[in-house]
Design an enzyme around this catalytic site. Structure first.
Site, mmCIF file in Angstrom:
data_model
loop_
_atom_site.group_PDB
_atom_site.id
_atom_site.type_symbol
_atom_site.label_atom_id
_atom_site.label_comp_id
_atom_site.label_asym_id
_atom_site.label_seq_id
_atom_site.Cartn_x
_atom_site.Cartn_y
_atom_site.Cartn_z
ATOM 1 N N GLU A 73 -4.296 -14.965 11.514
ATOM 2 C CA GLU A 73 -3.385 -15.605 12.456
ATOM 3 C C GLU A 73 -3.950 -16.906 13.025
ATOM 4 O O GLU A 73 -3.287 -17.564 13.828
ATOM 5 C CB GLU A 73 -3.011 -14.629 13.579
ATOM 6 N N HIS A 79 0.821 -1.225 0.000
ATOM 7 C CA HIS A 79 0.000 0.000 0.000
ATOM 8 C C HIS A 79 0.847 1.264 0.000
ATOM 9 O O HIS A 79 0.328 2.371 -0.144
ATOM 10 C CB HIS A 79 -0.940 0.021 1.209
#
Length: 428
Positions: free
Chosen positions: A313, A118
């Protein structure tokens, strides 16, 4: 008659002399005029010299001959990529990309990479350059909230490669949100349809950098421990992490993830799955990726994970502990040297401190951190910044390129060199 001929000859000689005089005069005038114009125009400024290597790099780079010094060959990467005059035919040469497989071993085991980015255009180019090989394939996910000029520059870059492409769908990525997981899945969908016969996929962010050469990656992923298996370091979810999946969370798009109310409990995981906790980074087989995209059990876990905290995660490592998952690692734990990271809370235990600075408890590396990184011998290092201790990445990049070329079994092409030896500072 003789007098007339003599007169005509004299006239002819006079005309020739006059014509020659005019040509000489015009030439002199033109030279003077061009000289005056050149004098009035400001001189074209020379490009700034490349940043010299830090003295601390000497420990990691081969000693140059005699009084020679190592000089970087390019330092205008961002301007090159954003230029309206970008020539794809020259890009690989000018930016020193590897243009052919460096060994038969690597050519026979192509890899896929997912890069979620980004910001930091130059870091992206340098990361791609470090991991690039023509037999591999690369999916780049640009955050939907990235500035238009950034996306346009990345599109310029990937448009010059047949084996590099933008993800067909972009997410507005939120830290610890479901959108981060979706970004990877979008690229996985694209890679599953790729004609490149890639064997394993590795995911990266734009501030990573490799510590292993492509050949070392291939050998590590094909080692006895990992051949045909997925690498998803993690363990059964410990109690202190339980809140992440016990309660419902809401993603504030592009901002943060917040607990809903005072704590709204979630339903138990689908299919009575045991939830695991691990890293968001992995190395997955192609069969496992197909399982993730096609299995009802994987799809149900994905839907259940939408209102959890940091689902990337737990998602990959949980699926990798399902018996029917191809390449599963049911008995696995934290094995797998994917990332070298200096966490603030591990100072004094795993490492002796950050020589750069901590951001969100993760060290942004300085040059003095390089010995620790090299000793760790992980697949990748995280994190670097282009405007904070840039000398650290300069040094690591050159160290990595030296190693990569040292492992090559084909003749080295001059354009692959990132630095050259010389007596004076060279300009880009």
């Amino acid at each position: 008659m003789t007098t007339t001929r003599s007169t005509m000859c004299q006239l002819g000689r006079t005309k020739c002399s006059l014509l020659l005089c005019l040509v000489v005069s015009a030439t002199v005038f033109l030279v003077i005029h061009l000289t005056e114009i050149t004098a009035r125009e400001p001189p074209i400024p020379a490009p700034p010299p490349c940043r010299p290597f830090s003295a601390q790099c000497r420990a990691f780079l081969p000693a140059p001959e005699g009084r020679m010094k190592w000089h970087r060959r390019d330092c205008q990467i961002e301007k090159y990529i954003t230029s309206n005059k970008l020539q794809c035919s020259n890009l690989m040469r000018d930016l020193h990309f590897i243009t052919r497989p460096l060994s038969h071993e690597e050519e026979a085991y192509p890899l896929a990479f997912i890069l979620t980015v980004h910001k930091e255009l130059e870091l992206l180019v340098r990361l791609l350059r470090a991991i690039y090989a023509p037999q591999n394939v690369y999916c780049v996910h640009v955050d939907a909230k990235a500035p238009p000029e950034y996306r346009a520059a990345v599109q310029n870059l990937v448009g010059c490669f047949q084996n590099v492409f933008l993800s067909s769908r972009s997410e507005t990525v939120t830290y610890a949100g479901f959108s981060r997981l979706k970004a990877d899945l979008n690229c996985m969908t694209d890679l599953a349809a790729s004609k490149v016969g890639w064997r394993k996929v590795v995911n990266l962010c734009g501030q990573d950098f490799p510590l292993k050469s492509n050949l070392e990656l291939v050998r590590y992923l094909q080692s006895k421990e990992w051949r045909g298996r997925n690498m998803t370091p993690g363990i059964k979810q410990p109690p202190y992490i339980g809140r992440r999946t016990k309660f419902q969370y809401k993603e504030i798009v592009g901002s943060h993830v917040a607990l809903i109310g005072m704590g709204v409990k979630k339903d138990p995981p689908p299919h009575n799955l045991q939830i695991y906790f691990g890293t968001a980074y992995y190395a997955l087989t192609r069969d496992f990726v197909n399982f993730v995209l096609e299995s009802p059990k994987a799809r149900d876990l994905l839907n259940w994970s939408k209102d959890t905290y940091s689902p990337d995660e737990h998602y990959w490592v949980t699926l990798n502990h399902i018996r029917e998952a191809p390449g599963n690692n049911i008995g696995g734990g934290w094995e797998g040297s994917i990332r070298a990271v200096k966490w603030a809370d591990q100072e004094g235990k795993v490492h002796n401190g950050c020589n750069g600075r901590y951001v969100r408890s993760i060290c942004i590396y300085g040059t003095k951190d390089l010995p620790w990184l090299i000793e760790m011998n992980s697949m990748f290092a995280n994190k670097f910044e282009n405007h904070f201790f840039p000398e650290a990445l300069d040094c690591l990049e050159q160290w990595h390129r030296n190693k990569l070329l040292g492992h090559a079994s084909v003749p080295i092409e001059p354009s692959w060199l990132l630095a050259t030896q010389g007596n004076s500072i060279r300009r880009a």
